[in-house]
Design a protein around this motif. Structure first.
Motif, PDB file in Angstrom:
ATOM      1  N   PRO A  86       0.813  -1.233   0.000  1.00 12.25           N
ATOM      2  CA  PRO A  86       0.000   0.000   0.000  1.00 12.25           C
ATOM      3  C   PRO A  86       0.839   1.272   0.000  1.00 12.25           C
ATOM      4  CG  PRO A  86      -0.060  -1.070   2.152  1.00 12.25           C
ATOM      5  CD  PRO A  86       0.590  -2.039   1.209  1.00 12.25           C
ATOM      6  N   GLU A  87       2.102   1.174   0.430  1.00  6.55           N
ATOM      7  CA  GLU A  87       2.979   2.337   0.446  1.00  6.55           C
ATOM      8  C   GLU A  87       3.589   2.629  -0.924  1.00  6.55           C
ATOM      9  OE1 GLU A  87       5.487  -1.066   2.139  1.00  6.55           O
ATOM     10  OE2 GLU A  87       3.529  -0.774   1.223  1.00  6.55           O
ATOM     11  N   CYS A  88       3.316   1.755  -1.907  1.00  2.00           N
ATOM     12  CA  CYS A  88       3.920   1.895  -3.237  1.00  2.00           C
ATOM     13  C   CYS A  88       2.840   2.193  -4.275  1.00  2.00           C
ATOM     14  CB  CYS A  88       4.705   0.640  -3.603  1.00  2.00           C
ATOM     15  SG  CYS A  88       5.780   0.823  -5.045  1.00  2.00           S
ATOM     16  N   GLU A  89       2.244   3.359  -4.173  1.00  4.53           N
ATOM     17  CA  GLU A  89       1.230   3.751  -5.149  1.00  4.53           C
ATOM     18  C   GLU A  89       1.872   3.874  -6.525  1.00  4.53           C
ATOM     19  OE1 GLU A  89      -2.103   7.257  -5.942  1.00  4.53           O
ATOM     20  OE2 GLU A  89      -0.663   7.445  -4.301  1.00  4.53           O
ATOM     21  N   GLY A  90       1.274   3.198  -7.495  1.00  2.20           N
ATOM     22  CA  GLY A  90       1.845   3.211  -8.837  1.00  2.20           C
ATOM     23  C   GLY A  90       3.057   2.311  -8.963  1.00  2.20           C
ATOM     24  N   ILE A  91       3.034   1.155  -8.282  1.00  3.44           N
ATOM     25  CA  ILE A  91       4.144   0.208  -8.433  1.00  3.44           C
ATOM     26  C   ILE A  91       4.326  -0.087  -9.914  1.00  3.44           C
ATOM     27  CG2 ILE A  91       2.672  -1.838  -8.094  1.00  3.44           C
ATOM     28  CD1 ILE A  91       5.068  -3.013  -6.466  1.00  3.44           C
ATOM     29  N   ASN A  92       5.558  -0.120 -10.390  1.00  5.02           N
ATOM     30  CA  ASN A  92       5.745   0.093 -11.815  1.00  5.02           C
ATOM     31  C   ASN A  92       6.845  -0.760 -12.441  1.00  5.02           C
ATOM     32  OD1 ASN A  92       6.149   1.500 -14.365  1.00  5.02           O
ATOM     33  ND2 ASN A  92       5.009   3.204 -13.484  1.00  5.02           N
ATOM     34  N   HIS A  93       8.088  -0.267 -12.396  1.00  5.36           N
ATOM     35  CA  HIS A  93       9.217  -0.947 -13.043  1.00  5.36           C
ATOM     36  C   HIS A  93      10.179  -1.502 -12.006  1.00  5.36           C
ATOM     37  CE1 HIS A  93       7.800   2.041 -16.026  1.00  5.36           C
ATOM     38  NE2 HIS A  93       8.121   1.128 -16.907  1.00  5.36           N
ATOM     39  N   MET A  94      10.937  -2.543 -12.401  1.00  5.59           N
ATOM     40  CA  MET A  94      11.895  -3.120 -11.457  1.00  5.59           C
ATOM     41  C   MET A  94      13.022  -3.827 -12.188  1.00  5.59           C
ATOM     42  SD  MET A  94      12.115  -6.688 -10.747  1.00  5.59           S
ATOM     43  CE  MET A  94      11.182  -8.206 -11.088  1.00  5.59           C
ATOM     44  N   ASP A  95      14.052  -4.171 -11.401  1.00  2.60           N
ATOM     45  CA  ASP A  95      15.098  -5.079 -11.838  1.00  2.60           C
ATOM     46  C   ASP A  95      15.626  -5.811 -10.610  1.00  2.60           C
ATOM     47  OD1 ASP A  95      16.795  -6.488 -13.482  1.00  2.60           O
ATOM     48  OD2 ASP A  95      17.807  -4.730 -14.322  1.00  2.60           O
ATOM     49  N   ASP A 114      22.380 -11.402  -7.753  1.00  2.00           N
ATOM     50  CA  ASP A 114      22.058 -12.754  -7.294  1.00  2.00           C
ATOM     51  C   ASP A 114      20.598 -13.126  -7.513  1.00  2.00           C
ATOM     52  OD1 ASP A 114      20.802 -11.261  -5.352  1.00  2.00           O
ATOM     53  OD2 ASP A 114      22.043 -11.984  -3.695  1.00  2.00           O
ATOM     54  N   GLY A 115      19.777 -12.178  -7.986  1.00  2.00           N
ATOM     55  CA  GLY A 115      18.381 -12.461  -8.261  1.00  2.00           C
ATOM     56  C   GLY A 115      17.500 -12.537  -7.036  1.00  2.00           C
ATOM     57  N   LYS A 116      18.031 -12.194  -5.864  1.00  2.00           N
ATOM     58  CA  LYS A 116      17.289 -12.375  -4.622  1.00  2.00           C
ATOM     59  C   LYS A 116      16.555 -11.122  -4.141  1.00  2.00           C
ATOM     60  CE  LYS A 116      20.210 -16.152  -2.954  1.00  2.00           C
ATOM     61  NZ  LYS A 116      21.119 -16.608  -1.874  1.00  2.00           N
ATOM     62  N   THR A 117      16.878  -9.973  -4.720  1.00  2.00           N
ATOM     63  CA  THR A 117      16.227  -8.736  -4.318  1.00  2.00           C
ATOM     64  C   THR A 117      15.734  -7.987  -5.544  1.00  2.00           C
ATOM     65  OG1 THR A 117      17.671  -8.537  -2.384  1.00  2.00           O
ATOM     66  CG2 THR A 117      16.503  -6.548  -3.076  1.00  2.00           C
ATOM     67  N   MET A 118      14.509  -7.451  -5.453  1.00  2.00           N
ATOM     68  CA  MET A 118      13.939  -6.635  -6.515  1.00  2.00           C
ATOM     69  C   MET A 118      13.898  -5.185  -6.043  1.00  2.00           C
ATOM     70  SD  MET A 118      10.692  -9.087  -7.603  1.00  2.00           S
ATOM     71  CE  MET A 118       9.932  -9.033  -5.982  1.00  2.00           C
ATOM     72  N   LEU A 119      14.308  -4.267  -6.923  1.00  2.00           N
ATOM     73  CA  LEU A 119      14.180  -2.844  -6.637  1.00  2.00           C
ATOM     74  C   LEU A 119      13.065  -2.305  -7.516  1.00  2.00           C
ATOM     75  CD1 LEU A 119      15.267  -0.393  -5.067  1.00  2.00           C
ATOM     76  CD2 LEU A 119      16.777   0.059  -7.024  1.00  2.00           C
ATOM     77  N   PHE A 120      11.967  -1.863  -6.888  1.00  2.00           N
ATOM     78  CA  PHE A 120      10.774  -1.420  -7.597  1.00  2.00           C
ATOM     79  C   PHE A 120      10.583   0.084  -7.478  1.00  2.00           C
ATOM     80  CE2 PHE A 120       8.856  -5.617  -8.207  1.00  2.00           C
ATOM     81  CZ  PHE A 120       8.083  -5.397  -9.342  1.00  2.00           C
ATOM     82  N   SER A 121      10.138   0.705  -8.567  1.00  2.00           N
ATOM     83  CA  SER A 121       9.762   2.116  -8.524  1.00  2.00           C
ATOM     84  C   SER A 121       8.291   2.242  -8.162  1.00  2.00           C
ATOM     85  CB  SER A 121      10.033   2.791  -9.874  1.00  2.00           C
ATOM     86  OG  SER A 121       9.303   2.176 -10.917  1.00  2.00           O
ATOM     87  N   CYS A 122       7.990   3.265  -7.348  1.00  2.00           N
ATOM     88  CA  CYS A 122       6.617   3.609  -6.962  1.00  2.00           C
ATOM     89  C   CYS A 122       6.309   4.951  -7.619  1.00  2.00           C
ATOM     90  CB  CYS A 122       6.500   3.697  -5.449  1.00  2.00           C
ATOM     91  SG  CYS A 122       7.069   2.222  -4.561  1.00  2.00           S
ATOM     92  N   GLU A 123       5.730   4.895  -8.802  1.00  2.00           N
ATOM     93  CA  GLU A 123       5.612   6.060  -9.669  1.00  2.00           C
ATOM     94  C   GLU A 123       4.878   7.228  -9.035  1.00  2.00           C
ATOM     95  OE1 GLU A 123       3.995   7.179 -14.176  1.00  2.00           O
ATOM     96  OE2 GLU A 123       3.728   5.164 -13.379  1.00  2.00           O
ATOM     97  N   PHE A 124       3.818   6.940  -8.296  1.00  2.00           N
ATOM     98  CA  PHE A 124       2.994   8.016  -7.752  1.00  2.00           C
ATOM     99  C   PHE A 124       3.238   8.267  -6.264  1.00  2.00           C
ATOM    100  CE2 PHE A 124       0.326   6.022 -11.173  1.00  2.00           C
ATOM    101  CZ  PHE A 124       0.641   6.963 -12.132  1.00  2.00           C
ATOM    102  N   ALA A 125       4.234   7.602  -5.694  1.00  2.00           N
ATOM    103  CA  ALA A 125       4.540   7.772  -4.273  1.00  2.00           C
ATOM    104  C   ALA A 125       5.912   8.389  -4.042  1.00  2.00           C
ATOM    105  CB  ALA A 125       4.451   6.428  -3.552  1.00  2.00           C
ATOM    106  N   ASN A 126       6.667   8.651  -5.128  1.00  2.00           N
ATOM    107  CA  ASN A 126       7.976   9.297  -5.010  1.00  2.00           C
ATOM    108  C   ASN A 126       8.916   8.486  -4.135  1.00  2.00           C
ATOM    109  OD1 ASN A 126       9.922  11.285  -5.498  1.00  2.00           O
ATOM    110  ND2 ASN A 126       9.312  12.498  -3.718  1.00  2.00           N
ATOM    111  N   ARG A 127       8.918   7.161  -4.353  1.00  2.00           N
ATOM    112  CA  ARG A 127       9.807   6.312  -3.555  1.00  2.00           C
ATOM    113  C   ARG A 127      10.153   5.037  -4.304  1.00  2.00           C
ATOM    114  NH1 ARG A 127       5.053   5.750   0.193  1.00  2.00           N
ATOM    115  NH2 ARG A 127       6.218   7.241   1.468  1.00  2.00           N
ATOM    116  N   MET A 128      11.119   4.305  -3.747  1.00  2.00           N
ATOM    117  CA  MET A 128      11.528   3.002  -4.250  1.00  2.00           C
ATOM    118  C   MET A 128      11.371   1.974  -3.130  1.00  2.00           C
ATOM    119  SD  MET A 128      12.551   3.791  -7.357  1.00  2.00           S
ATOM    120  CE  MET A 128      13.334   2.244  -7.853  1.00  2.00           C
TER     121      MET A 128
END
Length: 390
Positions: free
Chosen positions: A190-199, A203-217
């Motif tokens: 819920p803290e990631c409004e507009g969850i969007n892109h990631m990589d 090691d493939g164990k962690t995803m970094l996601f952008s929250c387009e409308f929440a100004n955070r990652m």
């Protein structure tokens, strides 16, 4: 939506889960280059993830012309989803002519290669609703549309077991069986409004996601779905983070931000923010050259592409779309010689020479072109989006 502004920000806390504090400031000019001796490949990878072929380039198996035998015989085509006309336009990359068009599902957003690279999926995100439209890359023909809720973006776990549907409107990541398209599990952020892109981290164990409308990652555990860390970006900018990509050497993430007008830099473990690189107004997409020396960064708000030197983390040059444009999402041709991007607000597609920056063609397509895919692509397997192939 686009707003200009210089960025000054703080390094984020690297260890504890939850909101990352900001103890020290970094100016916009202080993007940190990787250590020359960095060896990013860890001992333990995500279970079932293929081993890398290089210790210094995660995309080494996706170099120029490195097509798998079964992929090499696929048709050479560019697939362009159009969000406003609900169609997919198909372009011949040699003649720059439209050779087909067909219904693309519920508000088609991106064309995503399957993990095994034997199907292309058109993601549809209209609410209520949502669709997956499979395309046979051997023939270029669409198959039967599959109802799947709110498929804004699509990724795959590093072992290929699950398709990860980014349900942007619901702040969810939904894990599906990519054969039956039955939902297996779901995680809500819920803290990631507009969850969007990631990589993924190396090691493939962690995803970094952008929250387009929440100004955070968000940094998310790729195995358990647990949120590990939250990085709030500069509040004075009210940023809009977009495309997120791991650099070829695996030491950093680059995150395009449309309102910051540049690229945030995070370390390769997604534990701290390390810098910022000014690129241009409306920074949106990030694509790597086949030799892994530069990143092509699309600046949608000003009609340009910044060529970013990955060794120095400084812009080499900037290419402008003649007469203006809105370069958005796309990919690099298999031989590495052409960058293909949609013109999101101009109803067109751009083919740009990566050798000279010259615009080779601008092709009118339907209203609202978004995440196009140029096919075939080099590499062994796809992690999703339009061309994250390793």
């Amino acid at each position: 939506m686009v707003r200009a502004g210089l960025v000054s920000f703080a390094v984020a806390c690297a260890v504890l889960a939850g909101c990352a504090r900001q103890p020290a400031s970094i100016t916009a000019a202080e993007a940190v280059p990787p250590a020359a001796s960095a060896q990013p490949v860890p001992v333990a990878l995500y279970p079932g993830m293929p081993a890398y072929v290089s210790a210094t380039n995660v995309y080494a198996a996706a170099g120029a012309g490195m097509l798998r035998a079964d992929v090499a015989s696929d048709r050479e085509l560019v697939y362009v989803p159009n969000t406003n006309s609900d169609e997919v336009f198909v372009i011949d990359p040699v003649t720059y002519k439209i050779v087909a068009r067909f219904p693309g599902g519920d508000e088609p957003q991106h064309v995503v290669p399957a993990y095994d690279m034997r199907t292309l999926f058109v993601t549809g995100s209209r609410i209520p609703g949502g669709t997956i439209l499979p395309i046979d890359p051997r023939t270029g023909k669409a198959r039967k549309v599959i109802p799947v809720e709110d498929v804004y973006n699509l990724y795959f776990t590093p072992d290929g077991r699950y398709a990860i549907v980014v349900a942007e409107a619901y702040q969810r990541l939904d894990y599906y069986d990519p054969v039956t398209w039955k939902r297996v599990k779901s995680f809500h952020y819920p803290e990631c409004e507009g969850i969007n892109h990631m990589d993924y981290t190396v090691d493939g164990k962690t995803m970094l996601f952008s929250c387009e409308f929440a100004n955070r990652m968000l940094a998310i555990d790729a195995v358990t779905g647990k949120k590990l860390r939250q990085f709030d970006l500069d509040p004075s900018i009210n940023g809009m983070p977009q495309d997120t990509r791991l650099t070829p050497d695996g030491t950093s993430f680059l995150v395009a931000d449309m309102h910051a007008d540049g690229v945030y830099v995070f370390d390769g473990t997604a534990t701290r923010r390390t810098g910022f690189i000014k690129t241009g107004r409306g920074t949106h997409g990030i694509y790597f050259s086949r030799d892994a020396s530069v990143a092509y960064v699309s600046n949608r708000g000003e009609g340009s592409i910044t060529v970013l030197d990955l060794a120095t983390r400084k812009p080499r040059t900037k290419w402008w779309i003649p007469g203006g444009g809105s370069p958005d999402m796309g990919g690099v041709s298999a031989d590495g010689k052409t960058l293909w991007l949609t013109g999101r607000y101009h109803g067109e597609v751009y083919a740009i020479s990566t050798e000279t920056g010259k615009l080779l063609a601008r092709i009118p397509v339907g209203d609202g072109p978004h995440g196009l895919t140029i096919w075939p692509q080099p590499g062994r397997y796809s992690l999703g989006h339009t061309s994250n192939i390793r």
